[in-house]
Design a protein around this motif. Structure first.
Motif, PDB file in Angstrom:
ATOM      1  N   UNK A  38       0.821  -1.215   0.000  1.00 40.39           N
ATOM      2  CA  UNK A  38       0.000   0.000   0.000  1.00 40.39           C
ATOM      3  C   UNK A  38       0.854   1.263   0.000  1.00 40.39           C
ATOM      4  N   UNK A  39       2.021   1.225   0.634  1.00 42.28           N
ATOM      5  CA  UNK A  39       2.881   2.400   0.682  1.00 42.28           C
ATOM      6  C   UNK A  39       3.686   2.579  -0.595  1.00 42.28           C
ATOM      7  N   UNK A  40       4.146   1.467  -1.174  1.00 38.80           N
ATOM      8  CA  UNK A  40       5.046   1.576  -2.314  1.00 38.80           C
ATOM      9  C   UNK A  40       4.308   1.698  -3.645  1.00 38.80           C
ATOM     10  N   UNK A  41       3.201   0.998  -3.803  1.00 35.56           N
ATOM     11  CA  UNK A  41       2.520   0.944  -5.102  1.00 35.56           C
ATOM     12  C   UNK A  41       2.192   2.325  -5.677  1.00 35.56           C
ATOM     13  N   UNK A  42       1.700   3.296  -4.874  1.00 36.04           N
ATOM     14  CA  UNK A  42       1.387   4.608  -5.460  1.00 36.04           C
ATOM     15  C   UNK A  42       2.622   5.393  -5.908  1.00 36.04           C
ATOM     16  N   UNK A  43       3.812   4.958  -5.498  1.00 36.75           N
ATOM     17  CA  UNK A  43       5.031   5.713  -5.784  1.00 36.75           C
ATOM     18  C   UNK A  43       5.783   5.214  -7.016  1.00 36.75           C
ATOM     19  N   UNK A 106       8.649   6.044   4.368  1.00 36.66           N
ATOM     20  CA  UNK A 106       8.038   7.317   3.941  1.00 36.66           C
ATOM     21  C   UNK A 106       7.201   7.215   2.670  1.00 36.66           C
ATOM     22  N   UNK A 107       6.153   8.000   2.645  1.00 30.56           N
ATOM     23  CA  UNK A 107       5.313   8.078   1.455  1.00 30.56           C
ATOM     24  C   UNK A 107       5.960   8.846   0.317  1.00 30.56           C
ATOM     25  N   UNK A 108       7.056   9.562   0.628  1.00 32.51           N
ATOM     26  CA  UNK A 108       7.795  10.263  -0.424  1.00 32.51           C
ATOM     27  C   UNK A 108       9.154   9.609  -0.668  1.00 32.51           C
ATOM     28  N   UNK A 109       9.256   8.320  -0.375  1.00 38.85           N
ATOM     29  CA  UNK A 109      10.518   7.598  -0.545  1.00 38.85           C
ATOM     30  C   UNK A 109      11.077   7.773  -1.951  1.00 38.85           C
ATOM     31  N   UNK A 110      10.271   7.476  -2.956  1.00 40.59           N
ATOM     32  CA  UNK A 110      10.752   7.484  -4.337  1.00 40.59           C
ATOM     33  C   UNK A 110      11.126   8.896  -4.766  1.00 40.59           C
ATOM     34  N   UNK A 111      10.295   9.862  -4.453  1.00 36.43           N
ATOM     35  CA  UNK A 111      10.564  11.252  -4.835  1.00 36.43           C
ATOM     36  C   UNK A 111      11.888  11.735  -4.273  1.00 36.43           C
ATOM     37  N   UNK A 112      12.134  11.448  -3.000  1.00 36.38           N
ATOM     38  CA  UNK A 112      13.365  11.904  -2.352  1.00 36.38           C
ATOM     39  C   UNK A 112      14.591  11.192  -2.918  1.00 36.38           C
ATOM     40  N   UNK A 113      14.462   9.898  -3.200  1.00 34.14           N
ATOM     41  CA  UNK A 113      15.578   9.164  -3.803  1.00 34.14           C
ATOM     42  C   UNK A 113      15.908   9.734  -5.179  1.00 34.14           C
ATOM     43  N   UNK A 177      18.630  11.516   2.929  1.00 33.67           N
ATOM     44  CA  UNK A 177      18.420  11.503   4.378  1.00 33.67           C
ATOM     45  C   UNK A 177      16.965  11.861   4.691  1.00 33.67           C
ATOM     46  N   UNK A 178      16.324  10.985   5.438  1.00 35.17           N
ATOM     47  CA  UNK A 178      14.925  11.170   5.829  1.00 35.17           C
ATOM     48  C   UNK A 178      14.858  11.488   7.325  1.00 35.17           C
ATOM     49  N   UNK A 179      14.005  12.403   7.717  1.00 34.96           N
ATOM     50  CA  UNK A 179      13.896  12.754   9.138  1.00 34.96           C
ATOM     51  C   UNK A 179      13.236  11.641   9.948  1.00 34.96           C
ATOM     52  N   UNK A 180      13.567  11.596  11.218  1.00 32.62           N
ATOM     53  CA  UNK A 180      12.942  10.650  12.150  1.00 32.62           C
ATOM     54  C   UNK A 180      12.124  11.456  13.148  1.00 32.62           C
TER      55      UNK A 180
END
Length: 206
Positions: A38-43, A106-113, A177-180
């Motif tokens: 569910x988290x990865x498919x939209x990205x 993160x929901x913006x994993x792909x965008x940030x990478x 780098x992603x914030x925690x």
């Protein structure tokens, strides 16, 4: 193809959970793998699962199941290679990987990478989080990987290389780098205690 394909890495041995598939463990009444999908498919533009053994156990998820092409348990890099080989058949230039036991990434994993990879001839980026002792802590099962390096990776694996960062450092990989915040976005379930902690995190985020 405009964006990367997604590959969920589920090939781990899960020894600290007593064996089996961690992605099939239940969190809040749903398999961990369902939450990762569910988290990865939209990205991403398409999605597959890297796993070994009988693929039928994942039939309910409706994803292509990619087995490692490297014999023996070669770790996550073998799953990355399986994903890159699949992506090549789909005409894709890159994949983004995520671990099957990490339900809060993160929901913006792909965008940030992708943003971190700008200007790279071969976009190779690992996710990372701030770390008080080491500056940054890399999460090598979460990354952006170029199809153009798949044969180099195959050679490295056949030569015995197993550690992700040894290969990525060789190719000057960057780190996104992603914030925690209250919840570590890359918290993964390795033990029964981790699963209980994930349940508390899920309820706290609800």
């Amino acid at each position: 193809m405009s964006g990367p394909l997604g590959v969920i890495l589920a090939g781990g041995l899960a020894t600290r959970m007593g064996g089996g598939d961690k992605g099939l463990l239940m969190l809040g009444g749903r398999p961990l793998l369902s939450r990762v999908i569910d988290r990865l498919a939209p990205q991403v533009t398409g999605l597959a699962l890297n796993a070994n053994g009988d693929a039928a156990r994942f039939d309910d998820f409706g994803l292509p199941v990619l087995a490692d092409s490297i014999t023996g348990y070669a770790g996550p890099l073998a799953g990355v290679l399986a994903g890159l080989d699949w992506a090549a058949t789909q005409g894709a230039d890159s994949i983004v990987t995520a671990a099957a036991d990490t339900p809060f990434f993160p929901g913006d994993l792909v965008t940030r990478l992708q943003e971190t990879a700008r200007g790279m001839d071969a976009p190779l980026v690992l996710a990372a989080t701030p770390d008080a002792k080491r500056g940054q802590l890399r999460h090598p099962t979460f990354g952006l990987w170029p199809v153009s390096l798949r044969d180099d990776l195959r050679t490295a694996l056949n030569d015995g290389l197993r550690k992700v960062v040894l290969w990525t450092d060789r190719h000057r990989a960057r780190e996104a780098v992603f914030p925690v915040s209250d919840v570590d976005p890359f918290f993964n379930v390795n033990t029964p205690d981790d699963l209980a902690a994930a349940e508390r995190m899920r309820k706290g985020a609800a």
